[in-house]
Design a protein around this motif. Structure first.
Motif, PDB file in Angstrom:
ATOM      1  N   THR A 159       0.650  -1.143  -0.250  1.00 35.56           N
ATOM      2  CA  THR A 159       0.042   0.087  -0.142  1.00 35.56           C
ATOM      3  C   THR A 159       0.720   1.237  -0.094  1.00 35.56           C
ATOM      4  N   ALA A 160       2.190   1.016  -0.182  1.00 36.00           N
ATOM      5  CA  ALA A 160       2.934   2.111  -0.232  1.00 36.00           C
ATOM      6  C   ALA A 160       3.666   2.536  -1.504  1.00 36.00           C
ATOM      7  N   GLN A 161       3.986   3.695  -1.841  1.00 41.17           N
ATOM      8  CA  GLN A 161       4.765   3.862  -3.135  1.00 41.17           C
ATOM      9  C   GLN A 161       6.334   3.319  -3.008  1.00 41.17           C
ATOM     10  N   PRO A 162       6.779   3.003  -3.976  1.00 40.69           N
ATOM     11  CA  PRO A 162       8.325   2.540  -3.797  1.00 40.69           C
ATOM     12  C   PRO A 162       9.119   3.458  -3.056  1.00 40.69           C
ATOM     13  N   ALA A 163       9.935   2.724  -2.043  1.00 42.56           N
ATOM     14  CA  ALA A 163      10.792   3.431  -1.116  1.00 42.56           C
ATOM     15  C   ALA A 163      11.475   4.465  -1.706  1.00 42.56           C
ATOM     16  N   GLY A 164      12.089   4.415  -3.044  1.00 46.21           N
ATOM     17  CA  GLY A 164      12.717   5.535  -3.565  1.00 46.21           C
ATOM     18  C   GLY A 164      12.005   6.954  -3.893  1.00 46.21           C
ATOM     19  N   ASP A 165      10.480   6.765  -3.788  1.00 42.30           N
ATOM     20  CA  ASP A 165       9.709   8.043  -4.086  1.00 42.30           C
ATOM     21  C   ASP A 165       9.440   9.009  -2.778  1.00 42.30           C
ATOM     22  N   ARG A 166       9.589   8.322  -1.698  1.00 36.47           N
ATOM     23  CA  ARG A 166       9.452   9.053  -0.472  1.00 36.47           C
ATOM     24  C   ARG A 166      10.435   8.670   0.549  1.00 36.47           C
ATOM     25  N   PRO A 167      11.023   9.690   1.358  1.00 37.04           N
ATOM     26  CA  PRO A 167      11.851   9.394   2.486  1.00 37.04           C
ATOM     27  C   PRO A 167      11.386   8.589   3.574  1.00 37.04           C
ATOM     28  N   MET A 168      12.252   7.912   4.253  1.00 34.72           N
ATOM     29  CA  MET A 168      11.635   7.198   5.477  1.00 34.72           C
ATOM     30  C   MET A 168      11.795   8.227   6.737  1.00 34.72           C
ATOM     31  N   GLY A 169      11.331   7.951   7.928  1.00 37.50           N
ATOM     32  CA  GLY A 169      11.486   8.542   8.970  1.00 37.50           C
ATOM     33  C   GLY A 169      10.212   9.522   9.052  1.00 37.50           C
ATOM     34  N   PRO A 170      10.591  10.644   9.799  1.00 36.95           N
ATOM     35  CA  PRO A 170       9.388  11.526  10.257  1.00 36.95           C
ATOM     36  C   PRO A 170       8.641  12.307   9.304  1.00 36.95           C
ATOM     37  N   ARG A 171       9.161  12.180   8.076  1.00 34.85           N
ATOM     38  CA  ARG A 171       8.281  13.140   6.941  1.00 34.85           C
ATOM     39  C   ARG A 171       8.383  12.071   5.884  1.00 34.85           C
ATOM     40  N   GLY A 172       8.469  10.822   6.139  1.00 33.90           N
ATOM     41  CA  GLY A 172       8.198   9.688   5.026  1.00 33.90           C
ATOM     42  C   GLY A 172       7.387   8.757   5.283  1.00 33.90           C
ATOM     43  N   GLN A 173       7.459   7.601   4.918  1.00 31.25           N
ATOM     44  CA  GLN A 173       6.387   6.292   4.991  1.00 31.25           C
ATOM     45  C   GLN A 173       6.176   6.061   6.369  1.00 31.25           C
ATOM     46  N   GLY A 174       7.085   6.161   7.352  1.00 33.54           N
ATOM     47  CA  GLY A 174       6.811   5.952   8.704  1.00 33.54           C
ATOM     48  C   GLY A 174       5.984   6.988   9.371  1.00 33.54           C
ATOM     49  N   ALA A 175       6.049   8.141   9.107  1.00 29.25           N
ATOM     50  CA  ALA A 175       5.247   9.121   9.601  1.00 29.25           C
ATOM     51  C   ALA A 175       3.683   8.923   9.118  1.00 29.25           C
ATOM     52  N   GLU A 176       3.777   8.682   7.877  1.00 29.03           N
ATOM     53  CA  GLU A 176       2.384   8.467   7.162  1.00 29.03           C
ATOM     54  C   GLU A 176       1.700   7.137   7.880  1.00 29.03           C
ATOM     55  N   MET A 177       2.365   6.188   8.157  1.00 30.12           N
ATOM     56  CA  MET A 177       1.788   5.135   8.878  1.00 30.12           C
ATOM     57  C   MET A 177       1.506   5.173  10.035  1.00 30.12           C
ATOM     58  N   LEU A 178       2.307   6.130  10.845  1.00 36.51           N
ATOM     59  CA  LEU A 178       2.092   6.538  12.402  1.00 36.51           C
ATOM     60  C   LEU A 178       0.721   7.272  12.507  1.00 36.51           C
ATOM     61  N   GLU A 179       0.384   8.021  11.396  1.00 39.44           N
ATOM     62  CA  GLU A 179      -0.677   8.874  11.353  1.00 39.44           C
ATOM     63  C   GLU A 179      -1.861   8.119  11.093  1.00 39.44           C
ATOM     64  N   ARG A 180      -1.967   7.231  10.088  1.00 40.45           N
ATOM     65  CA  ARG A 180      -3.042   6.298   9.710  1.00 40.45           C
ATOM     66  C   ARG A 180      -3.320   5.241  10.752  1.00 40.45           C
ATOM     67  N   PHE A 181      -2.297   4.487  11.482  1.00 46.81           N
ATOM     68  CA  PHE A 181      -2.761   3.639  12.112  1.00 46.81           C
ATOM     69  C   PHE A 181      -2.636   3.765  13.845  1.00 46.81           C
ATOM     70  N   ASP A 182      -2.304   4.934  14.218  1.00 45.56           N
ATOM     71  CA  ASP A 182      -2.084   5.204  15.481  1.00 45.56           C
ATOM     72  C   ASP A 182      -3.447   6.106  15.895  1.00 45.56           C
ATOM     73  N   THR A 183      -4.515   5.165  16.267  1.00 46.68           N
ATOM     74  CA  THR A 183      -5.915   5.771  16.417  1.00 46.68           C
ATOM     75  C   THR A 183      -5.832   6.428  17.845  1.00 46.68           C
ATOM     76  N   ASN A 184      -4.967   6.185  18.824  1.00 50.74           N
ATOM     77  CA  ASN A 184      -5.318   6.605  20.092  1.00 50.74           C
ATOM     78  C   ASN A 184      -4.212   7.937  20.170  1.00 50.74           C
ATOM     79  N   LYS A 185      -3.454   8.047  19.150  1.00 50.33           N
ATOM     80  CA  LYS A 185      -2.547   9.230  19.101  1.00 50.33           C
ATOM     81  C   LYS A 185      -1.569   9.590  20.294  1.00 50.33           C
ATOM     82  N   ASP A 186      -1.100   8.300  20.608  1.00 47.99           N
ATOM     83  CA  ASP A 186      -0.100   8.218  21.479  1.00 47.99           C
ATOM     84  C   ASP A 186       1.391   8.175  20.896  1.00 47.99           C
ATOM     85  N   GLY A 187       1.510   8.337  19.762  1.00 47.48           N
ATOM     86  CA  GLY A 187       2.719   8.428  19.228  1.00 47.48           C
ATOM     87  C   GLY A 187       3.318   7.063  18.750  1.00 47.48           C
TER      88      GLY A 187
END
Length: 146
Positions: free
Chosen positions: A20-48
């Motif tokens: 469900t993600a774009q190829p890794a070369g399209d977006r950076p990892m870390g706080p502004r990349g795929q990890g942050a997007e996943m955190l935003e989508r899946f962290d429903t109780n917003k505890d980080g």
């Protein structure tokens, strides 16, 4: 036992969400990349953090987006359509964020001056050796450089 995942640990989970993600070369990892997007989508109780229950619920919700007929099975055509829809949603969100960053006075429009200022910031970021030119030497050796 439910485990919690920090943002740093999310990179390992990205393999599980590669479909469900774009190829890794399209977006950076870390706080502004795929990890942050996943955190935003899946962290429903917003505890980080994403605990196991949140991760499973997020994956189930993602599957539903692909299973447009509700059969519990996804065809190749459904999978491709779902990926394209998700990519388009991401492109639209990225365009919105870029626009908002360029709109310095927040009046809902971008002037030539605001557009040029954004371009200058990009040039300055890309000119890693600060010599006023963009050359092969300005390429970062690893992600997160500068």
């Amino acid at each position: 036992m439910i485990r919690s995942l920090s943002l740093a640990a999310l990179s390992g989970l990205l393999l599980a969400t590669a479909a469900t993600a774009q190829p890794a070369g399209d977006r950076p990892m870390g706080p502004r990349g795929q990890g942050a997007e996943m955190l935003e989508r899946f962290d429903t109780n917003k505890d980080g953090k994403i605990d196991e229950a949140e991760f499973k619920a997020g994956r189930a919700e993602t599957f539903k987006k692909f299973d447009t007929t509700g059969t519990g099975k996804v065809t190749l055509a459904q999978f491709q359509q779902g990926l394209e829809k998700m990519r388009e949603e991401r492109r639209q969100e990225m365009a919105k964020r870029r626009f908002e960053r360029m709109d310095a006075d927040k009046d809902g429009t971008i002037t030539q001056a605001e557009f040029d200022a954004a371009a200058q910031r990009m040039f300055d970021r890309m000119d890693r050796d600060d010599d006023g030119t963009l050359s092969p030497g300005d390429r970062p050796h690893h992600r997160g450089h500068r």
